[in-house]
Scaffold this motif. Structure first.
Motif, PDB file in Angstrom:
ATOM      1  N   HIS A 240     -12.610  -0.658   6.016  1.00  0.00           N
ATOM      2  CA  HIS A 240     -13.268  -1.665   6.850  1.00  0.00           C
ATOM      3  C   HIS A 240     -14.091  -2.575   5.948  1.00  0.00           C
ATOM      4  O   HIS A 240     -14.831  -2.114   5.087  1.00  0.00           O
ATOM      5  CB  HIS A 240     -14.171  -0.986   7.890  1.00  0.00           C
TER       6      HIS A 240
ATOM      7  N   GLU B 273       2.178   4.902   1.023  1.00  0.00           N
ATOM      8  CA  GLU B 273       2.306   5.552   2.329  1.00  0.00           C
ATOM      9  C   GLU B 273       1.037   6.315   2.679  1.00  0.00           C
ATOM     10  O   GLU B 273       0.503   7.073   1.869  1.00  0.00           O
ATOM     11  CB  GLU B 273       3.491   6.521   2.289  1.00  0.00           C
ATOM     12  N   GLY B 274       0.490   6.075   3.858  1.00  0.00           N
ATOM     13  CA  GLY B 274      -0.694   6.775   4.346  1.00  0.00           C
ATOM     14  C   GLY B 274      -2.018   6.176   3.897  1.00  0.00           C
ATOM     15  O   GLY B 274      -3.066   6.569   4.401  1.00  0.00           O
ATOM     16  N   MET B 275      -1.995   5.224   2.987  1.00  0.00           N
ATOM     17  CA  MET B 275      -3.247   4.611   2.524  1.00  0.00           C
ATOM     18  C   MET B 275      -3.640   3.484   3.473  1.00  0.00           C
ATOM     19  O   MET B 275      -2.800   2.700   3.903  1.00  0.00           O
ATOM     20  CB  MET B 275      -3.091   4.058   1.116  1.00  0.00           C
ATOM     21  N   LYS B 276      -4.933   3.435   3.807  1.00  0.00           N
ATOM     22  CA  LYS B 276      -5.442   2.412   4.707  1.00  0.00           C
ATOM     23  C   LYS B 276      -6.427   1.516   3.977  1.00  0.00           C
ATOM     24  O   LYS B 276      -7.155   1.974   3.107  1.00  0.00           O
ATOM     25  CB  LYS B 276      -6.141   3.041   5.911  1.00  0.00           C
ATOM     26  N   VAL B 277      -6.457   0.249   4.354  1.00  0.00           N
ATOM     27  CA  VAL B 277      -7.448  -0.680   3.817  1.00  0.00           C
ATOM     28  C   VAL B 277      -8.791  -0.324   4.450  1.00  0.00           C
ATOM     29  O   VAL B 277      -8.881  -0.154   5.669  1.00  0.00           O
ATOM     30  CB  VAL B 277      -7.064  -2.142   4.144  1.00  0.00           C
TER      31      VAL B 277
ATOM     32  N   LEU C 130       0.840  -1.205   0.000  1.00  0.00           N
ATOM     33  CA  LEU C 130       0.000   0.000   0.000  1.00  0.00           C
ATOM     34  C   LEU C 130       0.870   1.247   0.000  1.00  0.00           C
ATOM     35  O   LEU C 130       1.902   1.300   0.681  1.00  0.00           O
ATOM     36  CB  LEU C 130      -0.890   0.026   1.238  1.00  0.00           C
TER      37      LEU C 130
END
Length: 167
Positions: free
Chosen positions: A94, A88-92, A86
């Motif tokens: 929910h 940097e700073g990207m989140k999966v 991923l």
């Protein structure tokens, strides 16, 4: 709000991660080692409203005749490391699922070439259901059998496997 219905016939995922191997190394591996996953049919739905809120809510997932083929050459080369890192700073987001049912037997094989080990499993029945009134708590029901073959130890006959309860 409407759900988006998904129907996929004949899904196949082939890994490119074994492409770094030499032809001689590939010749030592079983035929079809690049094939990671096949599914005859996959159906379900996704909640569009939750997608707009950057959540993924899958519903009524049904999988017919899946087969999973995991191949590890060593600790860094395998056919199942298919997702890029991923940014940097990207989140999966929910992800929630209300039910997953496997309609026909699941075939799973795992080969560890470096250790000379192979494990084959057939899962006859598998279901995962969201426990009513609980967030992210699931009820699991799984039955099947597993066979193991390695340099030092092997199963003579397949061993029954059963898992169930809340996870």
């Amino acid at each position: 709000f409407p759900n988006f219905r998904i129907v996929i016939d004949s899904l196949s995922i082939e890994s490119r991660t074994l492409g770094t191997l030499t032809p001689d190394d590939m010749a030592t591996l079983p035929k079809g080692c690049r094939q990671l996953l096949t599914v005859d049919r996959l159906t379900g739905a996704i909640d569009i409203w939750k997608v707009l809120r950057k959540e993924i809510s899958l519903k009524d997932i049904s999988i017919t005749r899946p087969a999973c083929n995991l191949v590890a050459i060593n600790d860094s080369v395998n056919n199942f490391n298919i997702f890029p890192k991923l940014p940097e700073g990207m989140k999966v987001p929910h992800i929630s699922i209300n039910t997953i049912d496997v309609v026909a037997p699941v075939r799973v094989s795992y080969l560890d070439a470096a250790a000379g080990m192979r494990c084959d499993a057939t899962i006859d029945r598998a279901s995962l259901r969201l426990v009513e009134g609980k967030t992210d708590r699931y009820s699991l029901d799984l039955t099947g059998e597993m066979a193991f073959k390695g340099n030092e130890v092997s199963t003579v006959n397949p061993v029954p496997v059963r898992a169930g309860g809340e996870i």
